[in-house]
Design a protein around this motif. Sequence first.
Motif, PDB file in Angstrom:
ATOM      1  N   LEU A  90       0.804  -1.222   0.000  1.00  0.00           N
ATOM      2  CA  LEU A  90       0.000   0.000   0.000  1.00  0.00           C
ATOM      3  C   LEU A  90       0.842   1.279   0.000  1.00  0.00           C
ATOM      4  CD1 LEU A  90      -2.982   0.491  -0.286  1.00  0.00           C
ATOM      5  CD2 LEU A  90      -3.168   0.608   2.198  1.00  0.00           C
ATOM      6  N   PRO A  91       1.924   1.356   0.797  1.00  0.00           N
ATOM      7  CA  PRO A  91       2.734   2.578   0.739  1.00  0.00           C
ATOM      8  C   PRO A  91       3.284   2.868  -0.667  1.00  0.00           C
ATOM      9  CG  PRO A  91       3.333   1.288   2.667  1.00  0.00           C
ATOM     10  CD  PRO A  91       2.402   0.440   1.851  1.00  0.00           C
ATOM     11  N   LYS A  92       3.636   1.819  -1.417  1.00  0.00           N
ATOM     12  CA  LYS A  92       4.144   2.009  -2.778  1.00  0.00           C
ATOM     13  C   LYS A  92       3.020   2.393  -3.741  1.00  0.00           C
ATOM     14  CE  LYS A  92       7.899  -1.258  -2.070  1.00  0.00           C
ATOM     15  NZ  LYS A  92       8.442  -2.577  -2.403  1.00  0.00           N
ATOM     16  N   ILE A  93       1.828   1.838  -3.520  1.00  0.00           N
ATOM     17  CA  ILE A  93       0.682   2.163  -4.370  1.00  0.00           C
ATOM     18  C   ILE A  93       0.314   3.632  -4.227  1.00  0.00           C
ATOM     19  CG2 ILE A  93      -1.815   1.789  -4.644  1.00  0.00           C
ATOM     20  CD1 ILE A  93      -1.328  -1.163  -4.064  1.00  0.00           C
ATOM     21  N   LEU A  94       0.437   4.156  -3.017  1.00  0.00           N
ATOM     22  CA  LEU A  94       0.036   5.536  -2.751  1.00  0.00           C
ATOM     23  C   LEU A  94       1.002   6.570  -3.321  1.00  0.00           C
ATOM     24  CD1 LEU A  94      -1.284   5.080   0.901  1.00  0.00           C
ATOM     25  CD2 LEU A  94      -2.619   5.277  -1.215  1.00  0.00           C
ATOM     26  N   LYS A  95       2.183   6.144  -3.764  1.00  0.00           N
ATOM     27  CA  LYS A  95       3.121   7.074  -4.389  1.00  0.00           C
ATOM     28  C   LYS A  95       2.605   7.457  -5.774  1.00  0.00           C
ATOM     29  CE  LYS A  95       7.218   5.586  -1.939  1.00  0.00           C
ATOM     30  NZ  LYS A  95       8.547   4.993  -2.034  1.00  0.00           N
ATOM     31  N   PRO A  96       2.999   8.635  -6.262  1.00  0.00           N
ATOM     32  CA  PRO A  96       2.452   9.104  -7.543  1.00  0.00           C
ATOM     33  C   PRO A  96       2.890   8.295  -8.762  1.00  0.00           C
ATOM     34  CG  PRO A  96       4.036  10.683  -6.651  1.00  0.00           C
ATOM     35  CD  PRO A  96       3.864   9.613  -5.619  1.00  0.00           C
ATOM     36  N   GLU A  97       4.030   7.628  -8.708  1.00  0.00           N
ATOM     37  CA  GLU A  97       4.473   6.890  -9.901  1.00  0.00           C
ATOM     38  C   GLU A  97       3.681   5.593 -10.057  1.00  0.00           C
ATOM     39  OE1 GLU A  97       7.316   5.821  -6.558  1.00  0.00           O
ATOM     40  OE2 GLU A  97       6.847   7.718  -7.475  1.00  0.00           O
ATOM     41  N   PRO A  98       3.672   5.036 -11.284  1.00  0.00           N
ATOM     42  CA  PRO A  98       2.930   3.789 -11.521  1.00  0.00           C
ATOM     43  C   PRO A  98       3.487   2.649 -10.660  1.00  0.00           C
ATOM     44  CG  PRO A  98       3.677   4.762 -13.596  1.00  0.00           C
ATOM     45  CD  PRO A  98       4.301   5.558 -12.491  1.00  0.00           C
ATOM     46  N   LEU A 103      -2.849  -0.659 -12.839  1.00  0.00           N
ATOM     47  CA  LEU A 103      -4.150  -0.883 -12.212  1.00  0.00           C
ATOM     48  C   LEU A 103      -4.402  -2.353 -11.890  1.00  0.00           C
ATOM     49  CD1 LEU A 103      -6.770   0.433 -11.254  1.00  0.00           C
ATOM     50  CD2 LEU A 103      -7.669   0.118 -13.571  1.00  0.00           C
ATOM     51  N   PHE A 104      -3.930  -3.257 -12.741  1.00  0.00           N
ATOM     52  CA  PHE A 104      -4.154  -4.678 -12.489  1.00  0.00           C
ATOM     53  C   PHE A 104      -3.478  -5.109 -11.188  1.00  0.00           C
ATOM     54  CE2 PHE A 104      -3.304  -9.247 -12.992  1.00  0.00           C
ATOM     55  CZ  PHE A 104      -4.607  -9.692 -13.152  1.00  0.00           C
ATOM     56  N   SER A 105      -2.203  -4.768 -11.012  1.00  0.00           N
ATOM     57  CA  SER A 105      -1.490  -5.119  -9.784  1.00  0.00           C
ATOM     58  C   SER A 105      -2.145  -4.467  -8.564  1.00  0.00           C
ATOM     59  CB  SER A 105      -0.025  -4.680  -9.856  1.00  0.00           C
ATOM     60  OG  SER A 105       0.681  -5.441 -10.805  1.00  0.00           O
ATOM     61  N   GLU A 106      -2.532  -3.216  -8.709  1.00  0.00           N
ATOM     62  CA  GLU A 106      -3.168  -2.500  -7.604  1.00  0.00           C
ATOM     63  C   GLU A 106      -4.496  -3.149  -7.228  1.00  0.00           C
ATOM     64  OE1 GLU A 106      -3.386   1.533  -8.972  1.00  0.00           O
ATOM     65  OE2 GLU A 106      -1.211   1.792  -8.877  1.00  0.00           O
ATOM     66  N   THR A 107      -5.268  -3.565  -8.221  1.00  0.00           N
ATOM     67  CA  THR A 107      -6.556  -4.228  -7.967  1.00  0.00           C
ATOM     68  C   THR A 107      -6.348  -5.538  -7.223  1.00  0.00           C
ATOM     69  OG1 THR A 107      -7.519  -3.208  -9.930  1.00  0.00           O
ATOM     70  CG2 THR A 107      -8.637  -5.156  -9.064  1.00  0.00           C
ATOM     71  N   LEU A 108      -5.317  -6.298  -7.619  1.00  0.00           N
ATOM     72  CA  LEU A 108      -5.032  -7.558  -6.929  1.00  0.00           C
ATOM     73  C   LEU A 108      -4.724  -7.308  -5.448  1.00  0.00           C
ATOM     74  CD1 LEU A 108      -2.791  -9.425  -9.546  1.00  0.00           C
ATOM     75  CD2 LEU A 108      -5.204  -9.857  -9.004  1.00  0.00           C
ATOM     76  N   ILE A 109      -3.929  -6.293  -5.176  1.00  0.00           N
ATOM     77  CA  ILE A 109      -3.537  -6.015  -3.792  1.00  0.00           C
ATOM     78  C   ILE A 109      -4.727  -5.507  -2.983  1.00  0.00           C
ATOM     79  CG2 ILE A 109      -2.091  -4.528  -2.347  1.00  0.00           C
ATOM     80  CD1 ILE A 109      -0.003  -4.754  -4.717  1.00  0.00           C
ATOM     81  N   ILE A 110      -5.458  -4.547  -3.521  1.00  0.00           N
ATOM     82  CA  ILE A 110      -6.622  -4.010  -2.800  1.00  0.00           C
ATOM     83  C   ILE A 110      -7.660  -5.112  -2.587  1.00  0.00           C
ATOM     84  CG2 ILE A 110      -8.508  -2.328  -2.865  1.00  0.00           C
ATOM     85  CD1 ILE A 110      -5.665  -1.114  -2.427  1.00  0.00           C
TER      86      ILE A 110
END
Length: 137
Positions: A90-98, A103-110
């Motif tokens: 989550l800390p890495k997802i919240l950073k501005p860079e991809p 989105l696919f990786s982020e969706t899996l984590i969330i």
Amino acid sequence: MDKGNKWSNLVIGVGLVLVLFSAPHLIDDFLYGIPEEFGLTNQQTQILAGIFHVQLIVFFVLAARKQRAGYYGFIFWGIFLALAGILKHLPKILKPEPYWSGLFSETLIIGMIIAGIVLAITSILAIRDLSRSKFEK
């Protein structure tokens, strides 16, 4: 349908949703070098992944049989995977860079975080229902 089956079915359903997110996320972890961050080789991590999946199968069987051990196993893995997602990713997802593959990786984590929390909660409720029904007998 009796309440015990309702809780067992709900736990199994949420467990399947967790697998839907956590299995592909595990592949993402391999692709982006997470095992190496923990000093593990790919082979060691593959063995651990196999053990994890065997445990999940056992917990599914136990939950289907309304056994506390299955629910406790799901509580552990639900909380563990949710915390891993929150603390590691989550800390890495919240950073501005991809992040990783976007989105696919982020969706899996969330999805893994949410499913893990819901799995732990439904497993706790299933255990409470088991306790209540034993007390009523």
